[in-house]
Scaffold this active site. Structure first.
Site, mmCIF file in Angstrom:
data_model
loop_
_atom_site.group_PDB
_atom_site.id
_atom_site.type_symbol
_atom_site.label_atom_id
_atom_site.label_comp_id
_atom_site.label_asym_id
_atom_site.label_seq_id
_atom_site.Cartn_x
_atom_site.Cartn_y
_atom_site.Cartn_z
ATOM 1 N N LYS A 26 0.830 -1.201 0.000
ATOM 2 C CA LYS A 26 0.000 0.000 0.000
ATOM 3 C C LYS A 26 0.866 1.253 0.000
ATOM 4 O O LYS A 26 0.666 2.171 -0.808
ATOM 5 C CB LYS A 26 -0.903 -0.029 1.240
ATOM 6 N N ARG A 96 -3.323 3.049 8.557
ATOM 7 C CA ARG A 96 -3.602 1.876 7.720
ATOM 8 C C ARG A 96 -2.431 0.907 7.761
ATOM 9 O O ARG A 96 -1.285 1.306 7.624
ATOM 10 C CB ARG A 96 -3.829 2.310 6.263
ATOM 11 N N MET A 107 -4.527 -5.503 11.105
ATOM 12 C CA MET A 107 -5.420 -4.518 11.696
ATOM 13 C C MET A 107 -6.238 -3.792 10.616
ATOM 14 O O MET A 107 -5.723 -3.443 9.568
ATOM 15 C CB MET A 107 -4.628 -3.496 12.487
ATOM 16 N N HIS A 465 -15.823 -9.551 0.171
ATOM 17 C CA HIS A 465 -14.875 -10.621 0.505
ATOM 18 C C HIS A 465 -15.176 -11.885 -0.289
ATOM 19 O O HIS A 465 -14.294 -12.474 -0.924
ATOM 20 C CB HIS A 465 -14.953 -10.900 2.010
ATOM 21 N N ARG A 571 -2.999 -46.920 -20.300
ATOM 22 C CA ARG A 571 -2.920 -48.028 -19.334
ATOM 23 C C ARG A 571 -3.825 -49.154 -19.824
ATOM 24 O O ARG A 571 -5.052 -49.005 -19.836
ATOM 25 C CB ARG A 571 -3.395 -47.572 -17.962
ATOM 26 N N SER A 774 10.143 -43.557 -19.459
ATOM 27 C CA SER A 774 9.106 -42.655 -18.971
ATOM 28 C C SER A 774 9.124 -42.751 -17.451
ATOM 29 O O SER A 774 8.941 -43.839 -16.893
ATOM 30 C CB SER A 774 7.746 -43.061 -19.526
ATOM 31 N N ASN A 778 4.606 -41.297 -9.809
ATOM 32 C CA ASN A 778 3.734 -41.702 -8.689
ATOM 33 C C ASN A 778 4.376 -42.849 -7.931
ATOM 34 O O ASN A 778 4.578 -42.789 -6.725
ATOM 35 C CB ASN A 778 2.363 -42.159 -9.203
ATOM 36 N N ASP A 779 4.700 -43.921 -8.664
ATOM 37 C CA ASP A 779 5.337 -45.055 -8.010
ATOM 38 C C ASP A 779 6.736 -44.702 -7.516
ATOM 39 O O ASP A 779 7.166 -45.172 -6.471
ATOM 40 C CB ASP A 779 5.406 -46.261 -8.961
ATOM 41 N N CYS A 841 5.230 -39.512 -16.769
ATOM 42 C CA CYS A 841 3.801 -39.753 -16.917
ATOM 43 C C CYS A 841 3.073 -39.878 -15.585
ATOM 44 O O CYS A 841 1.993 -40.415 -15.523
ATOM 45 C CB CYS A 841 3.556 -40.997 -17.771
ATOM 46 N N TYR A 861 9.433 -34.619 -22.785
ATOM 47 C CA TYR A 861 8.009 -34.297 -22.702
ATOM 48 C C TYR A 861 7.451 -34.653 -21.329
ATOM 49 O O TYR A 861 8.064 -35.411 -20.574
ATOM 50 C CB TYR A 861 7.212 -35.027 -23.790
HETATM 51 P P1 ADP Z 1 -7.902 -2.219 3.320
HETATM 52 O O1 ADP Z 1 -6.508 -2.713 3.302
HETATM 53 O O2 ADP Z 1 -8.828 -3.046 4.142
HETATM 54 O O3 ADP Z 1 -8.400 -1.903 1.962
HETATM 55 P P2 ADP Z 1 -7.440 0.578 3.615
HETATM 56 O O4 ADP Z 1 -6.312 1.052 4.436
HETATM 57 O O5 ADP Z 1 -7.243 0.602 2.162
HETATM 58 O O6 ADP Z 1 -7.868 -0.841 4.130
HETATM 59 O O7 ADP Z 1 -8.673 1.489 3.996
HETATM 60 C C1 ADP Z 1 -10.003 1.093 4.014
HETATM 61 C C2 ADP Z 1 -10.879 2.172 3.447
HETATM 62 O O8 ADP Z 1 -10.637 3.410 4.062
HETATM 63 C C3 ADP Z 1 -10.639 2.346 1.976
HETATM 64 O O9 ADP Z 1 -11.868 2.294 1.321
HETATM 65 C C4 ADP Z 1 -10.041 3.706 1.827
HETATM 66 O O10 ADP Z 1 -10.557 4.312 0.719
HETATM 67 C C5 ADP Z 1 -10.469 4.428 3.107
HETATM 68 N N1 ADP Z 1 -9.412 5.331 3.536
HETATM 69 C C6 ADP Z 1 -8.181 5.008 3.966
HETATM 70 N N2 ADP Z 1 -7.452 6.110 4.213
HETATM 71 C C7 ADP Z 1 -8.234 7.173 3.917
HETATM 72 C C8 ADP Z 1 -8.033 8.576 3.934
HETATM 73 N N3 ADP Z 1 -6.879 9.090 4.302
HETATM 74 N N4 ADP Z 1 -9.042 9.358 3.557
HETATM 75 C C9 ADP Z 1 -10.223 8.822 3.175
HETATM 76 N N5 ADP Z 1 -10.475 7.506 3.128
HETATM 77 C C10 ADP Z 1 -9.487 6.677 3.491
HETATM 78 MG MG MG Z 2 3.553 -47.382 -11.839
HETATM 79 MG MG MG Z 3 -7.799 -0.794 0.703
#
Ligand code: ADP
Ligand code: MG
Ligand code: MG
Length: 890
Positions: A26, A96, A107, A465, A571, A774, A778-779, A841, A861
């Site tokens: 990031k 972040r 976190m 997610h 086989r 070949s 496996n074996d 194989c 191959y």
């Molecule tokens: P993740 O790794 O879970 O994506 P982020 O650190 O990217 O977490 O942040 C989660 C959300 O918070 C993101 O949608 C991001 O746009 C928003 N965000 C993070 N920092 C700022 C900031 N400085 N100003 C506005 N929005 C922020």
């Molecule tokens: Mg065999």
């Molecule tokens: Mg993010």
């Protein structure tokens, strides 16, 4: 003095994209984006080295860290014209986390840090929007309270829900400043109640509390588990990003969103994503309000695309999109915020995508000149091709549609509904097809998603997610199907009046988002032009040949369709199990009179010859390696009463006599027993029949087609030179006999499997009698480890989980042990017999890591199951490119 802090934004960018190890993904990309002139709110990154130092020194920070952080904060203050903690014009920041690779378990981000009862007034005054100020404050208290102080999320949610009910409002945006103020007060009380501590009002205390929480989260159990599962060393550490806030929650000319520069599901070159007006941070993925589409083209009736609602910011985003793709030369996953019509970028990274999208994007980008063909080949994970070869719903099949959600990850899947990841795993382990249904998924569900055929969620968007993880894993996913109501207590879901209990079947179409009742028939996938293009490029680069393991006409046809250059393993025993054959096989084994036995063998000859004729026809002149009978004979013996009676009648014996004969054939350790060439040497008439069938079939198809069929006859389980010498002599005698009878000539090869350690060691001797080797990995793995592959399931996972083995050696070749024997076999075989043809194989023939190894040791191959052929072709090209690169840098 060590530099612990790297600034970005507002003209001072101390980091670059390449500094991901030091700054985390990031942080490195924030600096990179700022340095190419994109609007990134100014901030700084505390390096991953601080994290390592922190843990090396009993959880203490390096001494000069504080001074460096203070200086970097002052720089942000200067850039923004605000002061951290100032009662009139307070600077607010986000804190972040950000490791080298994105990692669940770390976190969560804290936004709006720096607010307290005083600064919130300043923010209200300076923004002229009291509601916004209190909305920001309540968000901050909740995030800090849960993320840093550990008060469970739902305590805050409960308070808010209660408030909303009393007020009779549904949407957060309808809550007034005064009302938010009440919520904040209640939040403070909750925190005190659960922690016994006051919420910290001092912004410096808030800042260091959040920084400490990020570093602390690096060693939390969830992060540790994830690292173990993904081979991420603890020594990497995480970075911390502190960044000046921009606000998407300041009114209707503000927004926040996440988007992809191309469609991550199909790869189409359209801007793709979701945004929410007057919202902040995670609102888009949290499913609090329904996010809206980015582009008009992707909007449905009644939706409000950003293109229409915020046209200026959207236009700016389009410009950024092109710029980022050109810069990173890959599809990007972007997070942005619009504050009063001005666009800010908060994150970019290479976007996760489905296999279909990876393929399309790679080909398109190569054609656009953004990347080379070689890059394109490396951009598509070889194993992901598997997904493209998967089925879709049969358009002609009857179906009852239950509902429709978002088409989050394509393909079709049917299975029994389950509502927990645990149940999902348990049922999948029993071989059941299961669909995991959740309100939404979280990292705790990942193991269940892996075991599932498909995933259905009630909440969440295309970037939720569930959607992201399912696409990454190649699982079918329908997300955000709002009419799905799940009752976890009774394990029943209802969809528009239909009630579906755990264990009931549904079908998902991840390409359309449709959910159907029961099982809907599927059809095989259609290979796209892009697929063929990529395969063509791969073929022009790879050195390794790719063949298939196939013995049925269907498999042989599939192999050809997927571009196999021959059959590396047919086989013959698989042909013995057909209902019309097994009786003859049993008679052949059990008969004690020579004439009866020969009669059975003659009957089998006809079947075998027909089998080979159809394979040779399908393969149309491509090489076909036929392995002579390999498994222990007793595998074919009758067991059921009816089967015993049938053989008894055919042979004119009593059932008791047959039973006794069968018992006498039982072995204590059949996999090390009377099998392979040992069988052929002690029962020469069986191999003679098979050799005759192969040669007669080859002659017939050569005549028919005018293509010279060159059959390859393979003798299994050879351990000594003498075994192969004798088996070969016998085979050649039979071949001469056939050719003489027919007055014909035919080119043929005779070779052997190398699947016993002794054979690898003695390869130089054995090679004197072999036209080809070949490697039967496996074996060879089984015999090198002394590890029964049929029994390994009960303890091998333990070995892998506890790091006793890096990987399952039956899946990915054990380079040091089994691989060393392969290497020895190659070297000794070639030294004794230049021009000896070498292949493999085993299952490993379709595993990309193993393929890289086989390329390295110089095999000619690999041969794998038909559906793995495209994977192997691509993996072989990737291996060749990797070797090229190594040689270039050596
Ligand atoms: P993740 O790794 O879970 O994506 P982020 O650190 O990217 O977490 O942040 C989660 C959300 O918070 C993101 O949608 C991001 O746009 C928003 N965000 C993070 N920092 C700022 C900031 N400085 N100003 C506005 N929005 C922020
Ligand atoms: Mg065999
Ligand atoms: Mg993010």
């Amino acid at each position: 003095m060590t530099k612990w802090v790297y600034s970005f934004g507002n003209g001072l960018n101390e980091g670059r994209a390449e500094m991901r190890n030091l700054l985390g993904g990031k942080g490195a990309n924030l600096a990179e984006m700022a340095s190419i002139g994109l609007p990134v709110p100014p901030g700084f990154t505390i390096t991953t080295e601080v994290c390592s130092a922190f843990y090396d020194n009993g959880r203490k920070y390096p001494e000069d860290l504080r001074a460096q952080v203070d200086a970097a904060m002052q720089r942000i203050e200067g850039a923004m014209g605000l002061r951290f903690g100032d009662a009139d014009a307070p600077l607010l920041v986000s804190v972040r986390s950000g490791a080298r690779v994105s990692m669940p378990g770390m976190m969560d981000t804290v936004l709006n840090l720096g607010l307290n009862d005083e600064t919130v007034q300043g923010l209200a005054r300076s923004s002229g929007d009291e509601r916004f100020a209190w909305d920001s404050y309540r968000r901050f208290v909740q995030m800090y309270g849960s993320v840093v102080m550990g008060v469970a999320h739902h305590h805050f949610e409960d308070v808010l829900d209660q408030f909303k009910r009393t007020l009779g409002v549904i949407d957060d945006t309808a809550i007034t400043a005064a009302q938010w103020r009440e919520v904040v007060k209640a939040y403070h009380e909750i925190i005190h109640e659960h922690t016994g501590q006051e919420f910290p009002s001092d912004p410096q205390a808030q800042l260091w509390g959040a920084i400490g929480a990020v570093f602390g989260s690096w060693m939390n159990p969830r992060a540790n588990t994830y690292r173990r599962l993904h081979d991420i060393p603890a020594s990497w550490g995480t970075a911390v990003n502190v960044q000046s806030m921009v606000f998407g929650n300041m009114g209707d000319d503000c927004a926040t969103g996440v988007c992809f520069t191309r469609d991550p599901s199909t790869g189409e070159d359209v801007f793709y994503g979701e945004y929410l007006v007057n919202a902040q941070g995670e609102d888009v993925v949290a499913g609090i309000r329904t996010p809206q589409p980015m582009s008009r083209a992707r909007a449905e009736e009644g939706q409000h695309p950003m293109e229409m609602v915020l046209p200026d910011a959207y236009a700016e985003l389009l410009r950024v999109r092109a710029l980022l793709e050109r810069h990173y030369r890959d599809m990007q996953d972007i997070e942005f915020t619009v504050q009063r019509n001005v666009l800010y970028l908060l994150q970019t990274r290479n976007g996760k995508r489905t296999a279909a999208a990876a393929l399309k994007i790679a080909i398109d980008m190569a054609r656009e000149g953004l990347i080379s063909k070689e890059d394109a080949i490396c951009r598509v994970p070889a194993t992901s091709l598997d997904q493209l070869l998967h089925p879709a719903l049969d358009p002609k099949a009857d179906r009852v549609q239950l509902t429709r959600g978002l088409p989050a990850s394509p393909g079709a899947a049917s299975g029994a509904v389950v509502f927990t990841a645990e149940e999902c795993e348990a049922r999948a382990a029993r071989g059941e097809d299961v669909i995991l249904v959740r309100v939404e998924t979280s990292p705790e569900d990942v193991h269940g998603m892996h075991a599932a055929r498909g995933v259905l969620t009630a909440r969440g968007g295309m970037t939720s997610h569930a959607a992201v993880v399912a696409r990454g894993m190649g699982r079918v996913c329908v997300a955000g199907a709002g009419s799905v109501h799940i009752d976890y207590a009774t394990m029943v879901m209802t969809i528009d009046g239909h009630s579906i209990a755990e264990g009931d079947w549904i079908t998902l179409d991840g390409s359309t988002g449709a959910v159907y009742l029961g099982r809907v028939a599927t059809i095989p996938p259609i290979l796209s032009d892009d697929f063929n293009t990529l395969m063509g490029w791969a073929d022009s680069i790879r050195r390794l040949g790719v063949r298939a393991n196939a013995e049925t006409p269907d498999d042989a046809k599939t192999a050809c369709r997927f571009g196999a250059e021959g059959i590396g393993l047919a086989r013959t025993e698989h042909m013995f199990f057909g209902p019309d054959r097994i009786g003859h096989v049993r008679q052949m084994i059990i008969a004690d009179e020579e004439t009866v036995r020969q009669r059975a063998i003659n009957a089998l000859l006809v079947f075998q010859r027909d089998d080979f004729v159809s394979i040779f026809r399908i393969m149309a002149g491509l090489p076909v390696t036929v392995r002579l009978l390999d498994p222990p004979l007793h595998e074919f013996l009758p067991h059921a009463e009816a089967e015993l009676a049938e053989v008894a009648t055919a042979l004119g014996k009593t059932v008791e006599e047959i039973r006794a004969r069968c018992a006498s054939l039982a072995e204590a350790n059949p996999m090390l027993g009377h099998r392979g060439c040992r069988l052929g040497l002690t029962n020469p008439e069986i191999y003679a029949m098979q050799v005759r069938a192969i040669i007669e079939a080859a002659l017939q198809v050569s005549d028919e087609t005018g293509k010279g069929i060159v059959p390859e006859i393979m003798i299994p389980l050879v351990a000594t030179r003498a075994e192969l010498e004798v088996a070969r002599r016998a085979a050649e005698a039979e071949i001469s006999a056939v050719l003489q009878e027919r007055g014909a000539a035919l080119d043929y090869r005779i070779g052997t499997m190398i699947e016993l350690p002794r054979a690898a060691i003695q390869a130089g001797e054995i090679a004197h009698h072999a036209d080809f080797f070949s490697f039967g990995t496996n074996d060879l793995t089984q015999t090198t480890f002394g590890l029964s592959r049929d029994d390994a399931g009960s303890f091998l996972p333990f070995y892998v989980d506890h790091g006793l083995l890096p990987k399952d050696p039956f899946v990915s070749i054990d380079r040091e042990g089994v691989g060393a024997l392969v290497r020895m076999g190659v070297e000794r075989g070639r030294a004794a017999h230049p021009g000896l043809k070498l292949g493999i194989c085993g299952e490993h023939g379709g595993d990309p890591d193993s393929i890289a190894f086989f390329d390295e040791v110089g095999l000619d191959y690999v041969s794998c199951s038909p559906f793995r052929v495209p994977v192997a072709r691509l993996a072989a090209a990737q291996a060749a490119l990797a070797h090229r690169k190594e040689n270039a840098s050596a």
